[in-house]
Design an enzyme around this catalytic site. Structure first.
Site, PDB file in Angstrom:
ATOM      1  N   GLU A 306       0.892  -1.147   0.003  1.00  0.00           N
ATOM      2  CA  GLU A 306       0.076  -0.092  -0.080  1.00  0.00           C
ATOM      3  C   GLU A 306       0.926   1.204  -0.058  1.00  0.00           C
ATOM      4  O   GLU A 306       2.040   1.411   0.700  1.00  0.00           O
ATOM      5  CB  GLU A 306      -0.776  -0.028   1.152  1.00  0.00           C
ATOM      6  CG  GLU A 306      -1.740   1.176   1.410  1.00  0.00           C
ATOM      7  CD  GLU A 306      -2.420   1.139   2.911  1.00  0.00           C
ATOM      8  OE1 GLU A 306      -3.442   1.876   3.026  1.00  0.00           O
ATOM      9  OE2 GLU A 306      -1.612   0.778   3.921  1.00  0.00           O
ATOM     10  N   LYS A 366      -9.550   0.354  -1.820  1.00  0.00           N
ATOM     11  CA  LYS A 366      -9.803   0.040  -0.459  1.00  0.00           C
ATOM     12  C   LYS A 366     -11.282   0.616   0.133  1.00  0.00           C
ATOM     13  O   LYS A 366     -11.723   1.577   0.004  1.00  0.00           O
ATOM     14  CB  LYS A 366      -8.864   0.731   0.383  1.00  0.00           C
ATOM     15  CG  LYS A 366      -8.701   0.277   1.890  1.00  0.00           C
ATOM     16  CD  LYS A 366      -7.681   1.172   2.515  1.00  0.00           C
ATOM     17  CE  LYS A 366      -7.346   0.864   3.980  1.00  0.00           C
ATOM     18  NZ  LYS A 366      -6.340   1.435   4.599  1.00  0.00           N
ATOM     19  N   CYS A 417      -4.254  -3.471   4.251  1.00  0.00           N
ATOM     20  CA  CYS A 417      -4.128  -2.931   5.388  1.00  0.00           C
ATOM     21  C   CYS A 417      -4.900  -2.980   6.518  1.00  0.00           C
ATOM     22  O   CYS A 417      -5.399  -4.001   7.020  1.00  0.00           O
ATOM     23  CB  CYS A 417      -3.413  -1.307   5.362  1.00  0.00           C
ATOM     24  SG  CYS A 417      -2.570  -0.922   6.769  1.00  0.00           S
TER      25      CYS A 417
END
Length: 544
Positions: A306, A366, A417
């Site tokens: 990321e 995301k 994440c």
């Protein structure tokens, strides 16, 4: 009766009042007994339980990675159970808040890295209040027969609440995430993190109950229930072990993860975003050179972390050229972590599938956006407490669909994440066809704190929960390759450029946790509601 005998009888009754559960009208007996005691006893009666609640929180923190002390978690819950057993609701709430502070203040200290203590203390206070509500419920059901079952279910209700509210929830600190090396881990494949957390809580409360009733031979039924509360989670974990498999079902592939490193830790690493991009491109090119020299096998695909390119390659031709050159050099598909900045609307934290021939061919946005990190709720209000909110000048927006990239014929699911902390984000990705899970992350903001190890523990639990290899590329470490049985087979050091190349199994079988999703959590919530309902009914009957 002599005066000495009267005093002895009074002391015995006082001791019983202190040690046994107090009904709605019995609280004054405890107070009276405390008043007649010595100053030392009065001090102990007032401060012992709060001190033990804090100690239970500290022990729970110590059970979390990077320490391999998972067995401290049941002991911590046993100690907390002793604090809450027979307490009134208000006392249970206060003890729960103290427990939360003892647990979360050290666990989440990394949230203040680079921005000072205000965000850290605010988050810990809010989460501790929610733990206080959980402890309130446990105190209420502790008066019921077989209370460890009801108490453990209430604990799961508290975790479910914290995972959803406020601002979309914050799942850090689930009991399950401290158990990547624990004996209960196989239960994750059966019922996900809720069942794993439940097993830890049930065992802990059962341990306290064994101590409490074990010496009383007149309470054989209670002793049997207590022993069952300890034995059942262990037996369940043993029975679930066949669900944990490391076998390849759809063949194997060779995967690589790149850790390019950042110029410096902390929030200011973002100002060096071109250097971060160059680091990851250069480390990929170095990997290609190592392949030519025969030092490592050629991977079928590569995953970058990321934020490995916080420069939008669609808007910046120079960034596009750097990425394209690195991908062409390695000659296989690469997943690139980038920030896309459309002319209008929110930013996008995006993984881009980059083909060596076709260029960018697919994207994943995301879906779980971190509040007060990637977006700032109540910005004008929060600014009163910390000007650091303005570091996030433009909020990120969430994606809507799970992302599974076709990388050399393999389904590689993207879980970016923060999303690894949320059951639904990971599960939906596997159900969408992921044969491998990738968790590209950026922990550079948090320096050398324990945050990266806490997140790595989550990834290990997710590997077992869904029986998938988990690839963890991180900008600054710790990057890792995790097998479907939760073992870390390769990992990097922090703040060190590196590349991991490993042959990994492809798997398509869905575990019960994947297939049935939140069913285990819903069933446990039902148990919690039943216990609380029974408790209120008993209180109503006594007061009528």
């Amino acid at each position: 009766m002599s005066s000495s005998a009267t005093r002895a009888a009074g002391n015995e009754a006082g001791n019983e009042a202190v040690n046994e559960p107090q009904g709605p009208g019995q609280g004054r007996a405890t107070g009276a007994a405390a008043v007649t005691g010595s100053p030392a006893r009065r001090w102990a009666g007032r401060f012992a339980r709060p001190a033990l609640a804090v100690l239970a929180g500290v022990l729970l923190y110590l059970s979390f990675p990077p320490r391999p002390l998972w067995w401290l978690a049941p002991l911590a819950l046993a100690l907390l159970g002793g604090c809450l057993y027979g307490r009134r609701a208000r006392a249970g709430f206060g003890l729960g808040v103290l427990h939360g502070l003892g647990f979360l203040l050290p666990l989440l200290v990394w949230t203040g890295e680079g921005v000072g203590p205000v965000p850290w203390l605010a988050l810990v206070t809010l989460e501790s209040l929610l733990i206080g509500l959980t402890a309130l419920g446990i105190a209420l059901v502790s008066r019921l027969p077989g209370w460890p079952l009801w108490g453990a279910a209430v604990w799961i209700a508290g975790e479910a609440l914290r995972a959803r509210a406020p601002f979309g929830g914050f799942s850090w600190g689930k009991l399950a995430f401290g158990q990547p090396e624990g004996v209960f881990l196989p239960l994750a494949a059966l019922g996900g993190t809720p069942l794993l957390s439940f097993a830890v809580a049930l065992c802990g409360f059962g341990l306290y109950e064994v101590v409490r009733v074990g010496a009383d031979t007149r309470r054989a039924t209670a002793a049997l229930l207590a022993a069952t509360a300890v034995a059942a989670p262990l037996a369940g974990a043993l029975a679930a072990r066949p669900l944990v498999s490391d076998a390849a079902e759809d063949g194997t592939v060779t995967a690589a993860v790149i850790q390019g490193n950042v110029p410096r830790a902390g929030f200011d690493f973002n100002a060096q975003r071109r250097q971060v991009l160059d680091n990851h491109a250069n480390r990929t090119i170095q990997l290609a050179e190592d392949i030519k020299l025969g030092k490592v096998a050629k991977p079928d695909f590569v995953v970058w972390p990321e934020n490995s390119s916080d420069i939008d390659p669609y808007a910046e031709p120079d960034a596009y050229a750097v990425i394209d050159n690195a991908v062409k050099t390695i000659g296989v598909p690469v997943a690139i972590g980038s920030v896309l900045a459309p002319e209008t609307g929110p930013l996008r934290n995006t993984m881009i599938l980059w083909d060596p021939v076709k260029g960018p061919v697919d994207t994943y946005d995301k879906r779980k956006i971190q509040p007060f990190g990637e977006r700032i709720p109540m910005r004008s209000f929060v600014r009163l407490f910390s000007s650091d909110v303005d570091r996030v000048r433009r909020d990120f927006g969430p994606g809507k669909e799970p992302g599974v990239f076709d990388m050399a014929g393999s389904g590689v699911g993207m879980v970016t994440c923060y999303e690894a902390a949320f059951d639904d984000a990971v599960r939906s990705t596997v159900r969408a066809g992921a044969q491998v899970i990738a968790v590209p992350s950026n922990n550079a903001t948090f320096g050398r704190t324990e945050m990266t190890y806490q997140q790595l523990a989550m990834d290990r639990v997710r590997a077992v929960e869904h029986s998938r290899t988990v690839l963890v590329p991180v900008t600054s470490g710790v990057s890792a390759v995790i097998r479907p049985d939760g073992r870390i087979v390769q990992q990097t050091r922090m703040f060190t450029p590196d590349a991991l190349v490993a042959e990994i199994p492809l798997r398509s079988t869905q575990t019960p946790a994947t297939r049935f999703g939140p069913l285990a959590e819903y069933l446990l919530l039902g148990v919690a509601l039943a216990g609380l309902g029974w408790s209120f009914a008993r209180r109503t009957a006594r007061s009528s």
